[in-house]
Design a protein around this motif. Sequence first.
Motif, PDB file in Angstrom:
ATOM      1  N   ARG A  56       0.824  -1.206   0.000  1.00 50.60           N
ATOM      2  CA  ARG A  56       0.000   0.000   0.000  1.00 50.60           C
ATOM      3  C   ARG A  56       0.857   1.255   0.000  1.00 50.60           C
ATOM      4  O   ARG A  56       0.534   2.257  -0.634  1.00 50.60           O
ATOM      5  N   GLN A  57       1.971   1.223   0.743  1.00 47.97           N
ATOM      6  CA  GLN A  57       2.875   2.363   0.767  1.00 47.97           C
ATOM      7  C   GLN A  57       3.528   2.566  -0.604  1.00 47.97           C
ATOM      8  O   GLN A  57       3.654   3.696  -1.087  1.00 47.97           O
ATOM      9  N   ARG A  58       3.927   1.467  -1.239  1.00 47.86           N
ATOM     10  CA  ARG A  58       4.521   1.567  -2.578  1.00 47.86           C
ATOM     11  C   ARG A  58       3.512   2.147  -3.565  1.00 47.86           C
ATOM     12  O   ARG A  58       3.850   2.995  -4.389  1.00 47.86           O
ATOM     13  N   ASP A  59       2.265   1.698  -3.496  1.00 48.00           N
ATOM     14  CA  ASP A  59       1.233   2.221  -4.398  1.00 48.00           C
ATOM     15  C   ASP A  59       1.044   3.714  -4.192  1.00 48.00           C
ATOM     16  O   ASP A  59       0.968   4.486  -5.160  1.00 48.00           O
ATOM     17  N   ALA A  60       0.949   4.127  -2.929  1.00 49.50           N
ATOM     18  CA  ALA A  60       0.728   5.543  -2.642  1.00 49.50           C
ATOM     19  C   ALA A  60       1.894   6.397  -3.149  1.00 49.50           C
ATOM     20  O   ALA A  60       1.691   7.457  -3.748  1.00 49.50           O
ATOM     21  N   VAL A  61       3.116   5.929  -2.930  1.00 51.25           N
ATOM     22  CA  VAL A  61       4.291   6.677  -3.370  1.00 51.25           C
ATOM     23  C   VAL A  61       4.365   6.714  -4.892  1.00 51.25           C
ATOM     24  O   VAL A  61       4.682   7.743  -5.492  1.00 51.25           O
ATOM     25  N   LEU A  62       4.057   5.598  -5.537  1.00 49.50           N
ATOM     26  CA  LEU A  62       4.122   5.550  -6.994  1.00 49.50           C
ATOM     27  C   LEU A  62       3.096   6.501  -7.618  1.00 49.50           C
ATOM     28  O   LEU A  62       3.399   7.216  -8.573  1.00 49.50           O
ATOM     29  N   LEU A  63       1.883   6.514  -7.082  1.00 51.09           N
ATOM     30  CA  LEU A  63       0.874   7.427  -7.603  1.00 51.09           C
ATOM     31  C   LEU A  63       1.230   8.882  -7.300  1.00 51.09           C
ATOM     32  O   LEU A  63       1.063   9.755  -8.159  1.00 51.09           O
ATOM     33  N   ARG A  64       1.742   9.129  -6.105  1.00 49.63           N
ATOM     34  CA  ARG A  64       2.043  10.508  -5.692  1.00 49.63           C
ATOM     35  C   ARG A  64       3.227  11.079  -6.443  1.00 49.63           C
ATOM     36  O   ARG A  64       3.187  12.223  -6.924  1.00 49.63           O
ATOM     37  N   TYR A  65       4.308  10.306  -6.555  1.00 48.71           N
ATOM     38  CA  TYR A  65       5.534  10.844  -7.123  1.00 48.71           C
ATOM     39  C   TYR A  65       5.795  10.361  -8.548  1.00 48.71           C
ATOM     40  O   TYR A  65       6.355  11.094  -9.356  1.00 48.71           O
ATOM     41  N   GLY A  66       5.410   9.124  -8.866  1.00 48.45           N
ATOM     42  CA  GLY A  66       5.618   8.635 -10.224  1.00 48.45           C
ATOM     43  C   GLY A  66       4.618   9.197 -11.206  1.00 48.45           C
ATOM     44  O   GLY A  66       4.969   9.540 -12.336  1.00 48.45           O
ATOM     45  N   LEU A  67       3.341   9.311 -10.778  1.00 45.64           N
ATOM     46  CA  LEU A  67       2.288   9.825 -11.658  1.00 45.64           C
ATOM     47  C   LEU A  67       1.907  11.259 -11.334  1.00 45.64           C
ATOM     48  O   LEU A  67       1.017  11.814 -11.968  1.00 45.64           O
ATOM     49  N   GLN A  68       2.563  11.854 -10.348  1.00 43.59           N
ATOM     50  CA  GLN A  68       2.321  13.252  -9.969  1.00 43.59           C
ATOM     51  C   GLN A  68       0.871  13.498  -9.570  1.00 43.59           C
ATOM     52  O   GLN A  68       0.309  14.569  -9.839  1.00 43.59           O
ATOM     53  N   CYS A  69       0.223  12.506  -8.949  1.00 43.04           N
ATOM     54  CA  CYS A  69      -1.129  12.696  -8.431  1.00 43.04           C
ATOM     55  C   CYS A  69      -1.057  13.467  -7.110  1.00 43.04           C
ATOM     56  O   CYS A  69      -0.106  13.303  -6.342  1.00 43.04           O
ATOM     57  N   SER A  70      -2.044  14.276  -6.857  1.00 42.28           N
ATOM     58  CA  SER A  70      -2.170  14.860  -5.528  1.00 42.28           C
ATOM     59  C   SER A  70      -2.608  13.753  -4.565  1.00 42.28           C
ATOM     60  O   SER A  70      -3.103  12.711  -4.998  1.00 42.28           O
ATOM     61  N   PRO A  71      -2.430  13.951  -3.256  1.00 44.62           N
ATOM     62  CA  PRO A  71      -2.923  12.931  -2.327  1.00 44.62           C
ATOM     63  C   PRO A  71      -4.403  12.627  -2.511  1.00 44.62           C
ATOM     64  O   PRO A  71      -4.819  11.473  -2.404  1.00 44.62           O
ATOM     65  N   GLY A  72      -5.203  13.648  -2.794  1.00 44.70           N
ATOM     66  CA  GLY A  72      -6.621  13.408  -3.034  1.00 44.70           C
ATOM     67  C   GLY A  72      -6.868  12.579  -4.278  1.00 44.70           C
ATOM     68  O   GLY A  72      -7.708  11.667  -4.283  1.00 44.70           O
TER      69      GLY A  72
END
Length: 224
Positions: A151-167
């Motif tokens: 879950r942490q890897r997914d959150a980091v990948l979406l946040r920093y790899g795909l430049q998604c906001s936390p929301g």
Amino acid sequence: MIDGGPEESGGAVGLPSRRRRPTPMSQWGPTARLSYWAFHANRRPAYMRYAYLQLGSDAAAEDAVDRAFDSIMAEWLRMLHMDRLDAYAWTVLKHCLAERQPLRRPWRRHPPEPMDITAFEAALKEAHADRYEVLSDTIRFYCAVSRLAERQRDAVLLRYGLQCSPGEAGDVMGVDEATIRSQLGQAHRRLARLLDTPAAPEPAAAPDPAALPGPAVPPHPAAS
């Protein structure tokens, strides 16, 4: 309501049953059809980018995402009654990606793929006082990344790899923004502990300017 999404630990529950015959879309009502295609248009771009980061191939990513949406379509009428529809869809996508991953020997550990590493390097920039010194030790870095919870890897990948906001990351994974921020903070602290560097907290959301107190107004001098 049905809660068919994944548990917080990352385990997948309630995946589509191959024994259940799906209802053809031609027999759906107009609302169900519109809701499915709206979900498809909204989620497919992020799913494709995430799949590419995981698989490293446009063709493999497209195949995995197509399979995921085929499964989602087959379950859509049931999913409309779920409390956590997005979380269930995310579980289906992760399952399809796992099926596309190349077979690996169980006794041999592999570092994350290059695109995966880029995302975690970006995360480390917020987790370390001296980011360049830490990134120079790639062996330790790879080992630390491989030990993050899924879950942490997914959150980091979406946040920093795909430049998604936390929301936005929360919308894709089917969890709230506070959960994403918590997972990012845990990932930062975990990486910092594994790499023996101080961790910085995930930046808090910017305050609403309208809620901030205005500047103090000095009293008007009395007329002489």
